[in-house]
Design a protein around this motif. Structure first.
Motif, short mmCIF file in Angstrom:
data_model
loop_
_atom_site.label_atom_id
_atom_site.label_comp_id
_atom_site.label_asym_id
_atom_site.label_seq_id
_atom_site.Cartn_x
_atom_site.Cartn_y
_atom_site.Cartn_z
N THR A 30 16.22 41.12 -110.48
CA THR A 30 17.11 39.50 -110.04
C THR A 30 16.11 38.86 -108.12
N GLN A 31 16.27 39.81 -107.22
CA GLN A 31 16.02 39.82 -106.46
C GLN A 31 14.68 39.57 -105.61
N PHE A 32 13.51 40.53 -106.91
CA PHE A 32 12.58 39.83 -107.05
C PHE A 32 12.61 38.67 -107.10
N GLN A 33 12.50 38.08 -108.65
CA GLN A 33 12.31 37.04 -109.38
C GLN A 33 12.55 35.50 -108.21
N GLU A 34 13.95 35.99 -107.59
CA GLU A 34 14.40 34.92 -106.82
C GLU A 34 13.12 34.44 -105.58
N SER A 35 12.80 35.89 -105.44
CA SER A 35 11.93 35.91 -103.57
C SER A 35 10.11 34.46 -103.91
N ILE A 36 10.02 34.97 -105.23
CA ILE A 36 8.75 34.43 -106.20
C ILE A 36 8.61 33.47 -106.37
N VAL A 37 10.27 32.91 -107.33
CA VAL A 37 10.15 31.76 -107.13
C VAL A 37 10.55 30.62 -106.36
N GLN A 38 11.51 31.17 -105.16
CA GLN A 38 11.74 30.13 -103.85
C GLN A 38 10.01 30.30 -103.14
N GLY A 39 9.01 31.17 -102.87
CA GLY A 39 7.90 31.16 -102.66
C GLY A 39 7.06 29.75 -103.46
N LEU A 40 6.88 29.84 -104.55
CA LEU A 40 6.84 28.80 -105.36
C LEU A 40 7.31 27.62 -105.29
N ASN A 41 8.28 27.15 -105.61
CA ASN A 41 9.02 25.99 -104.22
C ASN A 41 8.47 25.52 -103.52
N GLN A 42 8.36 26.48 -102.47
CA GLN A 42 7.47 25.86 -101.51
C GLN A 42 6.65 25.57 -101.12
N THR A 43 5.36 25.90 -101.32
CA THR A 43 4.31 25.25 -101.50
C THR A 43 3.86 24.78 -102.88
N GLY A 44 4.44 24.65 -103.80
CA GLY A 44 4.71 23.45 -104.53
C GLY A 44 3.68 23.87 -105.34
N THR A 45 2.40 22.16 -105.77
CA THR A 45 1.10 22.45 -106.52
C THR A 45 -0.37 22.50 -105.80
N ASP A 46 0.04 23.35 -104.55
CA ASP A 46 -1.02 23.45 -103.68
C ASP A 46 -1.28 25.19 -104.25
N LEU A 47 -2.75 25.16 -104.92
CA LEU A 47 -2.98 26.48 -105.45
C LEU A 47 -3.09 27.29 -104.80
N GLU A 48 -4.14 26.75 -103.63
CA GLU A 48 -4.37 27.40 -102.72
C GLU A 48 -2.61 28.04 -101.72
N ALA A 49 -2.64 26.92 -101.61
CA ALA A 49 -1.31 27.84 -100.81
C ALA A 49 -0.34 28.95 -102.28
N VAL A 50 -0.50 28.48 -102.85
CA VAL A 50 0.34 29.41 -104.09
C VAL A 50 -0.92 30.99 -103.50
N ALA A 51 -1.42 30.92 -103.44
CA ALA A 51 -2.54 32.47 -103.40
C ALA A 51 -2.12 33.19 -102.35
N LYS A 52 -2.28 31.97 -101.03
CA LYS A 52 -1.60 32.68 -99.70
C LYS A 52 -0.15 33.76 -99.97
N PHE A 53 0.48 33.06 -99.99
CA PHE A 53 2.42 33.33 -100.38
C PHE A 53 1.65 33.95 -101.49
N LEU A 54 1.22 34.49 -102.86
CA LEU A 54 1.06 35.53 -104.02
C LEU A 54 0.35 37.13 -102.60
N ASP A 55 -0.71 36.43 -101.71
CA ASP A 55 -0.78 37.87 -101.24
C ASP A 55 -0.36 38.42 -99.93
N ALA A 56 -0.04 37.80 -99.31
CA ALA A 56 1.12 38.03 -97.65
C ALA A 56 2.30 38.77 -99.43
N SER A 57 2.61 38.46 -100.25
CA SER A 57 4.32 38.90 -100.22
C SER A 57 3.78 40.11 -100.80
N GLY A 58 2.72 40.52 -101.26
CA GLY A 58 2.77 41.98 -102.21
C GLY A 58 3.11 42.89 -100.70
#
Length: 419
Positions: A30-58
Motif C-alpha cells: 500500500t505505502q509503496f504504491q502510494e509513493s509511486i503513484v504520487q511521483g507519477l502524478n507529479q511527473t505526468g506525461t514527461d517521460l524523462e522526468a518519470v525516468a529520473k523519478f524512478l531512478d531516485a526512488s530506488g
C-alpha cells in the motif's frame, strides 16, 4: 573429601527481544504504491522526468520486494488483480502505459523508461520478464487499445534485448488461442519487432529459446497448418514472418523424415518398403529429387557405427553403400540429383577425416551400380565441385576421369565406324 555433587554452572542474564530488522516483514504494498503513484502524478506525461523519478526512488523504496507492484503501476496505473483488472481498494494513477497515446513513438519512449530503470537496478531484470509473461496471460482483461500498446512495447523490448522471446510462451495459453487473442496480439508484436530489427534478427532470437518451431501454436489445433499461418500473417502485412515459418516447417519435416529413414535402415527394413515410404513422403512434403537424395545420403551414412581406423572404414563404407545403392539409384533419375549426391559425398568425406581417402572408391562403386553417370562425374570434376578438399579429391579422381574420357572417345569412334 566432599561427597556432595558439585553444582553445574548455569547461564544467567537478560533475554533480548528479537530485533525489528530480524522479524519477517509483512508484505504490504500500500505505502509503496502510494509513493509511486504520487511521483507519477507529479511527473505526468514527461517521460524523462518519470525516468529520473524512478531512478531516485530506488534508493528510498524497496524495488526488490515490490517489483511486481512497480511494474503493474507503470503499465496499468495500479496493482492488477488476477485476470488483469485493477484492484479497487488501491490508489491509481492516470499516467501509465495503458493511458498513453497509441503510437510507435510513444511506445519507444516508454521502452526507454523501462530500459533505464533495469540498467540502473539490474536485479529487476528477471522480475520484469516475469511481469511481461503475466501481462500476456491477462490479455483478455485488457481493452483492444491496451493490448495494442502492450504488443508494440513488447516488440520494441524484444528487439533491444531487454526481454527474451521465451515470453511468447504465454501466448500459447489455450483460452487466448481459442478466442484469436494470441494471433492478433502477435501481429502487432512482430510488426513492432521487425520495425526495430529485421527478420533475421527476429529468427535468431526465436531460435535461441526454441520458439522458432512453435509459432503454429498461436492458432487452435484445427487451424494449425502452414497454409493458414501463411495466409493470416501475409494478409496482416507480415509476409517475411510467413516465409520464415514455412521454411522452419520444411526444415522440421526434413529432419523428421531423415530420422525415420535412419531408424528404418537401422532396423533392417526391406529396401522395397523404404523406397515406397520415401516416395510417398517426398510427394507429401513437396520435396524435389535433389533435396530428397541429400536426405537419403545423410540417413544412409548415419544409420551405422563407423570404424575409427581409416584403413577399415573404406571397406566398411563400400559394403554398406553397396547394400543401399538401389535406394540411391531410385532417387537419382535426374542429372541434377546425381550432382547433388556427388556434392554431398564430397562434403561428407571432407567433414569426416577418416573418409578422405575413401572418396574415389565410393564414387566408382556408385558409378558401377548405375547410381552416378559418367556425365555427372565429368561435370563435377571439371566445374561443379566444392572448394572443400578440392585438390585431394580431384587428384584421387584423376585416373578414373581419364579412363572415363578414353572410354567415351572409344565409344564415339565405334559409333562413327558403325555409321
Amino acid at each position: 573429601m566432599n561427597n556432595q555433587k558439585q553444582q553445574k554452572p548455569t547461564l544467567t542474564g537478560q533475554r533480548f527481544k528479537t530485533r525489528k530488522r530480524d522479524e519477517k516483514e509483512r508484505f504490504d504494498p500500500t505505502q509503496f504504491q502510494e509513493s509511486i503513484v504520487q511521483g507519477l502524478n507529479q511527473t505526468g506525461t514527461d517521460l524523462e522526468a518519470v525516468a529520473k523519478f524512478l531512478d531516485a526512488s530506488g534508493a528510498k523504496l524497496d524495488y526488490r520486494r515490490y517489483a511486481e507492484t512497480l511494474f503493474d503501476i507503470l503499465v496499468a496505473g495500479g496493482m492488477l488483480a488476477p485476470g488483469g483488472t485493477l484492484s479497487d481498494d488501491m490508489t491509481r494513477t492516470e499516467y501509465c502505459l495503458f493511458t498513453a497515446q497509441e503510437d510507435l513513438e510513444t511506445m519507444q519512449a516508454y521502452a526507454q523508461v523501462f530500459n533505464k530503470l533495469i540498467r540502473r537496478y539490474k536485479y529487476l531484470e528477471k522480475g520484469f520478464e516475469e511481469e511481461i509473461k503475466k501481462l500476456l496471460l491477462f490479455l483478455k482483461g485488457f481493452t483492444e487499445s491496451e493490448r495494442n500498446k502492450l504488443a508494440m512495447l513488447a516488440g520494441i523490448l524484444l528487439a533491444n534485448g531487454s526481454i527474451s522471446a521465451s515470453i511468447l510462451s504465454s501466448l500459447f495459453n489455450e483460452n487466448l488461442v481459442k478466442e484469436g487473442v494470441s494471433a492478433a496480439f502477435a501481429v502487432k508484436l512482430f510488426k513492432s519487432w521487425i520495425n526495430e530489427k529485421d527478420i533475421n534478427s527476429v529468427a535468431g532470437s526465436l531460435r535461441k529459446v526454441g520458439m522458432d518451431n512453435r509459432l503454429m501454436e498461436l492458432f487452435p489445433a484445427n487451424k494449425r497448418s502452414c497454409e493458414h499461418f501463411s495466409k493470416y500473417f501475409t494478409d496482416a502485412g507480415l509476409k517475411e514472418l510467413s516465409d520464415f515459418a514455412r521454411n522452419q516447417q520444411s526444415i522440421g519435416a526434413r529432419k523428421e523424415l531423415q530420422k525415420e529413414l535412419q531408424e528404418q535402415m537401422s532396423r533392417g527394413d526391406p529396401l522395397k518398403e523404404i523406397i515406397a515410404f520415401t516416395r510417398e513422403e517426398m510427394k507429401k512434403a513437396n520435396l524435389s529429387e535433389q533435396a530428397m537424395i541429400s536426405i537419403i545420403w545423410t540417413s544412409v551414412m548415419s544409420s551405422v557405427e563407423w570404424n575409427k581406423k581409416e584403413e577399415l572404414v573404406t571397406e566398411q563404407a563400400i559394403k554398406h553403400l553397396k547394400q543401399y545403392s538401389p535406394l540411391l539409384k531410385a532417387f537419382t533419375s535426374q542429372g541434377l540429383s546425381e550432382l547433388s549426391l556427388l556434392l554431398k559425398i564430397q562434403e561428407y568425406c571432407y567433414d569426416n577425416i577418416h573418409f578422405m581417402k575413401a572418396f574415389q572408391k565410393i564414387v566408382v562403386l556408385l558409378y558401377k551400380a548405375d547410381v552416378l553417370s559418367e556425365e555427372a562425374i565429368l561435370k563435377w570434376y571439371t566445374e561443379a565441385h566444392l572448394a572443400k578438399g578440392k585438390s585431394v579429391f580431384l587428384e584421387q579422381m584423376k585416373k578414373f576421369v581419364e579412363w572415363l574420357k578414353n572410354a567415351e572417345e572409344e565409344s564415339e569412334s565405334e559409333e562413327e565406324e558403325a555409321d
